[in-house]
Design a protein around this motif. Sequence first.
Motif, short mmCIF file in Angstrom:
data_model
loop_
_atom_site.label_atom_id
_atom_site.label_comp_id
_atom_site.label_asym_id
_atom_site.label_seq_id
_atom_site.Cartn_x
_atom_site.Cartn_y
_atom_site.Cartn_z
N GLY A 50 0.80 -1.22 0.00
CA GLY A 50 0.00 0.00 0.00
C GLY A 50 0.83 1.27 0.00
N LEU A 51 1.88 1.32 0.81
CA LEU A 51 2.70 2.52 0.89
C LEU A 51 3.44 2.77 -0.43
CD1 LEU A 51 4.16 2.16 4.49
CD2 LEU A 51 2.25 3.56 3.73
N ILE A 52 3.85 1.69 -1.08
CA ILE A 52 4.48 1.83 -2.39
C ILE A 52 3.49 2.41 -3.39
CG2 ILE A 52 5.56 0.56 -4.29
CD1 ILE A 52 6.53 -1.48 -2.23
N GLY A 53 2.24 1.97 -3.30
CA GLY A 53 1.22 2.49 -4.19
C GLY A 53 1.01 3.98 -4.01
N GLY A 54 1.07 4.46 -2.78
CA GLY A 54 0.93 5.90 -2.55
C GLY A 54 2.06 6.69 -3.18
N TYR A 55 3.28 6.17 -3.06
CA TYR A 55 4.44 6.84 -3.66
C TYR A 55 4.31 6.86 -5.18
CZ TYR A 55 9.26 7.71 -5.10
OH TYR A 55 10.37 8.22 -5.69
N LEU A 56 3.93 5.73 -5.77
CA LEU A 56 3.80 5.66 -7.23
C LEU A 56 2.72 6.60 -7.74
CD1 LEU A 56 4.14 1.80 -7.81
CD2 LEU A 56 5.88 3.57 -8.20
N THR A 57 1.64 6.75 -6.97
CA THR A 57 0.57 7.65 -7.37
C THR A 57 1.08 9.08 -7.48
OG1 THR A 57 -1.18 6.28 -6.44
CG2 THR A 57 -1.66 8.61 -6.70
N ASP A 58 1.82 9.52 -6.46
CA ASP A 58 2.31 10.90 -6.45
C ASP A 58 3.44 11.13 -7.44
OD1 ASP A 58 0.52 11.79 -4.54
OD2 ASP A 58 1.83 11.31 -2.86
N ARG A 59 4.24 10.12 -7.67
CA ARG A 59 5.43 10.32 -8.49
C ARG A 59 5.18 10.07 -9.98
NH1 ARG A 59 8.72 12.44 -10.59
NH2 ARG A 59 10.98 12.20 -10.62
N ARG A 179 -7.18 15.96 -18.62
CA ARG A 179 -6.97 14.68 -17.94
C ARG A 179 -5.99 14.88 -16.79
NH1 ARG A 179 -5.54 9.49 -21.36
NH2 ARG A 179 -7.72 9.84 -21.90
N PRO A 180 -6.39 14.54 -15.57
CA PRO A 180 -5.47 14.73 -14.43
C PRO A 180 -4.30 13.76 -14.50
CG PRO A 180 -7.75 14.42 -13.71
CD PRO A 180 -7.68 14.03 -15.14
N ARG A 181 -3.14 14.23 -14.13
CA ARG A 181 -1.98 13.38 -13.88
C ARG A 181 -1.45 13.76 -12.52
NH1 ARG A 181 0.08 10.36 -17.80
NH2 ARG A 181 2.08 10.27 -16.73
N PHE A 182 -1.12 12.77 -11.73
CA PHE A 182 -0.83 13.01 -10.33
C PHE A 182 0.67 13.08 -10.08
CE2 PHE A 182 -5.04 12.27 -10.53
CZ PHE A 182 -5.45 10.96 -10.59
N ARG A 183 1.36 13.85 -10.88
CA ARG A 183 2.80 13.96 -10.67
C ARG A 183 3.07 15.03 -9.64
NH1 ARG A 183 6.62 12.69 -15.73
NH2 ARG A 183 5.63 10.75 -16.33
N GLY A 184 3.74 14.67 -8.59
CA GLY A 184 4.05 15.61 -7.54
C GLY A 184 5.53 15.65 -7.25
N SER A 185 5.86 15.92 -6.01
CA SER A 185 7.27 16.03 -5.60
C SER A 185 7.60 14.95 -4.61
CB SER A 185 7.54 17.41 -5.00
OG SER A 185 6.63 17.67 -3.95
#
Length: 399
Positions: A50-59, A179-185
């Motif tokens: 799950g935590l890996i999934g959160g990182y991949l979503t933001d990155r 279209r949203p893309r969830f690229r963050g920092s």
Amino acid sequence: MNVLLTGTFVSSLGDKSAALAFALYAASMGSTALMAAILLAQLLPSLVLGLIGGYLTDRYGNPLWWSAALVVQALCFAALSQVDTVWPIVSLIAASSAAQSIVGPMGSVLLRELSPVERRGRSVRRRTSLDGMAGVIGLMLAGLSYSWLNRSTLLLVNSASFLVLVLCSLVALRGSVRRPRFRGSARARPERWTGFGVLLRPEVFGRQGVFLIFVVILGTSLEGVVGIFYLQHGLGLGNTWYSVAIASWSLGLLLGSLRVPVDRASDAGGRLLGASACVMGAVIAAPTLLPLTGGSVALAFLIGGAANGAFNASVAVVIAERASSETQGRAWAAFAFLAKLAILLGYASGAAAGMDHARALMFAAGAVPVLIGLGHVLTRSRPAPAQTPEVSVREGSST
């Protein structure tokens, strides 16, 4: 956005039906080991991935990944409808849970990003309310239809519900202007890799708030294991009144989630969160202290369920409104990790203690959240001001 909420509701109906189908199937087989294996298959992949999934979503997140994972889950449940042995069942459930864990945060982020800034909290609250409604309707329909639809048909229905959600998500994306893309920092700071740092911020939940959330979920999970033993064997409730009490809690979940003041997110993150924990805990502990009848337990559970619904919606609203766009995936993943860990510990503690200690454990499951919730109310009676609203990632009306 409304299309996506509709798909989420249909998928939740399927999930509730499948959960009851597995429970009734395990009961008919007389196998507590099968039920325990199913629960572990649902929880462990979330804790590991799950935590890996959160990182991949933001990155690197792309909403189409979420749709692809939903297709994988649909295939897993279609296969589950055709197998009857333990290890294939457990393996397919674990595979479905793993797919959901890796890209699951994208679903929460997508709903937020497709909503106008001023309506994000309201959209998240509506999703929580629809989940509560699905819990009431899905369990009722599945219970009534299990005898003539059988387990395989209910699992196929759940498989189809995933495909409905895929279709709704694609329609929602197509209808959005951008279209949203969830690229963050996600590389910004090491301590924010997992999202726990986001939840621990004073303007989100703070340390005391995160601890309160963990304690409340642990308490309700523990009550879910030992409650039936004490209420039926200690308090003397029959099957009918126990079923009514559980249904009352589910109905309360729906009603309570509708009352969260989304335009006052600061209060939802402070006093409301603590107050709802106090009410919930008091209701869980009350049967161990008072000679309640079946009707009074059902009424108390309606109130407790309403507090539970307000608590759940408050948590969701605060994450959606106070965590920044760059950290949404990790924030949802961190919350999911805490929730699954608390559920696992609650189930394990209740199962290990057994029926002899049901009353003491049920009292503790209610009393501890009351104490922690009261402290939270007192210390956060003046919550920190909410974030400055962000600029929406798109323009135009929601779907």
